[in-house]
Each structure stands twice: as C-alpha cells, then as structure tokens.
Write an enzyme that holds these catalytic residues in place. Structure first.
Site, PDB file in Angstrom:
ATOM      1  CD  GLU A 153      -3.132  -0.311   0.055  1.00 14.77           C
ATOM      2  OE1 GLU A 153      -3.091  -0.024  -1.162  1.00 14.77           O
ATOM      3  OE2 GLU A 153      -3.826  -1.218   0.516  1.00 14.77           O
ATOM      4  CG  HIS A 154      -0.054   4.936   0.564  1.00 15.20           C
ATOM      5  ND1 HIS A 154      -0.413   6.139   0.024  1.00 15.20           N
ATOM      6  CD2 HIS A 154      -1.111   4.518   1.298  1.00 15.20           C
ATOM      7  CE1 HIS A 154      -1.645   6.451   0.423  1.00 15.20           C
ATOM      8  NE2 HIS A 154      -2.094   5.475   1.195  1.00 15.20           N
TER       9      HIS A 154
ATOM     10  CG  LEU B 249     -14.291  -1.839  -2.596  1.00 16.63           C
ATOM     11  CD1 LEU B 249     -15.488  -2.764  -2.625  1.00 16.63           C
ATOM     12  CD2 LEU B 249     -13.109  -2.572  -1.993  1.00 16.63           C
ATOM     13  CB  SER B 250     -10.509   1.023  -7.569  1.00 19.34           C
ATOM     14  OG  SER B 250      -9.413   1.176  -6.742  1.00 19.34           O
TER      15      SER B 250
ATOM     16  CG  ASP C  35      -6.504   2.168  -7.362  1.00 17.41           C
ATOM     17  OD1 ASP C  35      -5.801   1.361  -6.733  1.00 17.41           O
ATOM     18  OD2 ASP C  35      -6.888   3.255  -6.890  1.00 17.41           O
TER      19      ASP C  35
END
Ligand code: GLA
Length: 391
Positions: free
Chosen positions: A34-35, A123-124, A170
C-alpha cells in the site's frame, strides 16, 4: 449477465433505441503493498466480482449523452468542451481528453452505466468508471490501444480532472485482473506476474467503515510529496537514486539526521512495505496464508502509525480482527476511511461479523457493511462484437 448489467442494457435500449456494446469494468482489492505504487515499488492487487457495467454506442455526433443508473442522472457534453467540474462526469471527460491528447479519432458516444461497486469504499469505483469508458471508446472507434495505455489514460483522468495524484495500481488491476489470482505488479517496469490465490479454508472479507474523510485526496497528495522530499535528500549524495524503490533500509537510515522525522517515518514505511510485498508474494506462492496474514497486520500498523493514513474506525476493526485471531487484516487503499480487508478463516466469519456489528455500534453508533469478494478477470466485453454490429 448479472441483473444489474441487464438493467443497464434495458435502459440504454429504451433511451437510445439501439443495440449497445456492453462492457464490464471490475473494482479491485489490494492484498498488500500500500502506497508503494507511486514510489515505483510492488503491489499485489486483484480485480473483484463487483463491477460497473457500460452500454455504449457511437452517438454519430460529437456529443456524449451519458446516463448513470445509480445516480439517476444524465449529462450531455461536447467532446470539444471538456472542463474539469465537480461530479462523476469529470472522470469521463478526463478519459475523453486523454484520448484526444493522443490524437485518436474519437467522436461522441451514447452511454448508460451502473453497477455494484460501493462508491467511496476504497474498491476503486473511479478506476472502474474510467477503465470501462476508455475500453468502450477504444473498441467503438478502433483506436488500437493496449490495456497499459488504457490504464494510463484512466490515471491521467484522475490526475488532471480530479487532482488526485494516484499511482497506477487501481487502473492496472481492474484492467489486467485474472480469475482466482492476484497480480504482483512491478510499478517501475509496469509489468506483472500472475500469482494464483488458493484460499482453501479462508475467504476475503471486506468490512466497510462507511467513513470517507473529505480531506483524503489532499492528504494523499501530501504523502506523495513527503516521499519525493525524502528521495530528493538522499539523491543529493546518491545521484543514481530516482525513487524509494532504489533506497535500501540501510541507505535510508544513513540519511536519518538530514530529514525531518516525519519525512523519515514515511519513507521508512514505504521502503519496508516494498520488501514486505515481495516477501508476501513468495508466501502466497506456497500457500503460507498464516505468515501472509501476519504481514498484513504489519502493513496496517505501519500505515496507521508511521504513514498516518488510517483512522479510528479502521484501527478499531483491525485491532478487533487481531483479538479474534483472524489470519490477516489491514486497512486497504488510500486510507482515511473505506474498507479493511480480512483474510478470514471460514469457520470464524459468522462470529466475527456478529462481533463487529455489535462493537461497531457501541463505539461508533453506526453499521459497517460486509462484502465477501471473489477474484475475477479484468475489464471485458460482455456481448459478442457480431451481435453489437448487427443493424
Ligand atoms: C489509492 C490510489 C493508488 C494507491 C493506493 C494506496 O487507491 O489510487 O494508486 O496509491 O491508494 O496504495
């Protein structure tokens, strides 16, 4: 075809009296990493069985006539007048603009879309919106773009029309997803390895806090800046460094004193998360779910304490999962709200959900939502082209 897609098609036919092309654009989860995407690191996302469905056909003019079934809202705009505004139309205009800037021969479209990706749940849904629309334009006007080019146009729309300086994860996951698998995406080479996910006696359960902080996108952009700041400092003495991907823990520690503590903490989280993601991918390959789950918890507390993108609701849900000995849990996506992702033993799911409902009500006086997700293929055409081309 799922009911929601059928109803999108029916509304299209009613409004435009024609046969549309039908496209499915899924949302995504991220198992770990993440990130790290905007730091040229690794991520491990997958497309999920929640999607936005599009019914589209050329409008035979330069106008786009678009209707959202979920919002019950329609818009019409010229492809020569694309200005960032306030609503979901932004995303579509951004995609259109991305095609135009490439000099591609596009014209207007008639389009109806709707789906079952919760908006604001992390959830994009926005990546799915851009991807589905871009995929449709590409097909209808035979632009010949590949999936990577489409992902980049969707990212362009976010950057330029929504001012979120997101990475590529994403958009990429929604386009390249594979059934029952995750993608180990190298965000530097922009290539991925498909990693089959064998959940055996586990499931992937998302718990939606229903929280969305309004400053999330400026805070996101600030995190990105903090990473760039760290890289700049390290590069002063190491000019072969171009992103945190190139920075080892040791090299970062050597620069600790020349950085503000906050910048150092953010960079350390990213450097560790890149390694953690690679380690997690190896564990997934050998079905070591328990060890994989431990890494998910490590990621969460790093995101919460060092990267500072969590919130009390997310921390609460992850702490509860840890207490209940759920195999793995963490906040997912950009942060400041949205969902936790839980790698949960099937025989614990029912009791865990009940406990979450009770305790969440006591602590936050509200109800979270649960989504059990399956991993699916990326964006696809749902009807046969021949069927679409029939008069
Ligand atoms: C959002 C962004 C992604 C990624 C994640 C955090 O979902 O759109 O590009 O940076 O946050 O991992």
């Amino acid at each position: 075809m799922p009911d929601v897609a059928r109803s999108v098609v029916a509304i299209f036919k009613q409004k435009f009296s024609r046969e549309p092309m039908v496209i499915r654009a899924p949302g995504r989860i991220n198992l770990i990493g993440e990130h790290t995407d905007y730091n040229e690191g690794f991520v491990l996302p997958a497309a999920i069985d929640r999607a936005i469905y599009f019914a589209m056909a050329p409008s035979d003019t330069d106008r786009c006539n678009i209707y959202s079934t979920d919002k019950d809202e329609g818009v019409s705009f010229s492809i020569h007048d694309l200005n960032p505004g306030e609503t979901w139309v932004n995303y579509l205009m951004g995609v259109m603009d991305g095609f135009e800037r490439k000099g591609l021969p596009i014209h207007g479209v008639d389009c109806v879309f709707g789906g079952d990706i919760p908006v604001g749940g992390g959830l994009s849904s926005s990546a799915a919106l851009c991807n589905g629309f871009g995929f449709g334009l590409n097909q209808l006007y035979k632009c010949g773009l590949d999936r990577l080019a489409l992902a980049k146009i969707s990212q362009y729309a976010e950057h330029e029309f929504v001012s979120l300086l997101c990475g590529l994860m994403d958009q990429y996951a929604s386009l390249f997803g594979k059934k029952n698998a995750a993608l180990l995406l190298d965000c530097r080479s922009q290539k991925h390895e498909v990693i089959p996910v064998h959940l055996t006696d586990h499931s992937l359960l998302l718990v939606d806090t229903k929280v969305k902080h309004s400053l999330a996108s400026s805070a996101y952009n600030d995190r990105r800046k903090a990473c760039e700041e760290g890289v700049k400092i390290i590069r002063e003495k190491n000019n072969d460094i171009s992103s945190l991907r190139d920075v080892s823990r040791i090299l970062l520690l050597e620069h600790r004193d020349s950085m503000a503590p906050d910048i150092f903490a953010k960079c350390l989280y990213v450097v560790e998360e890149i390694q953690r993601t690679l380690q997690a991918a190896e564990l997934l390959k050998i079905d070591e779910l328990v060890k994989f789950g431990r890494l998910m918890y490590e990621t969460h507390w790093g995101l919460s304490q060092s990267y500072e993108v969590s919130c009390v609701e997310l921390d609460f849900l992850v702490a509860l999962a840890e207490e209940e000995k759920i195999t793995g849990a963490r906040m997912m996506g950009g942060g400041f709200g949205g969902c936790t992702i839980n790698l949960i033993q099937n025989d614990k799911a029912k009791a865990f959900k009940e406990k979450v409902i009770r305790q969440y009500a006591v602590n936050f006086n509200s109800q979270p939502e649960f989504y059990l997700v399956n991993l699916v293929d990326g964006v696809s055409l749902m009807n046969d082209k021949r069927e679409y081309l029939q008069p």
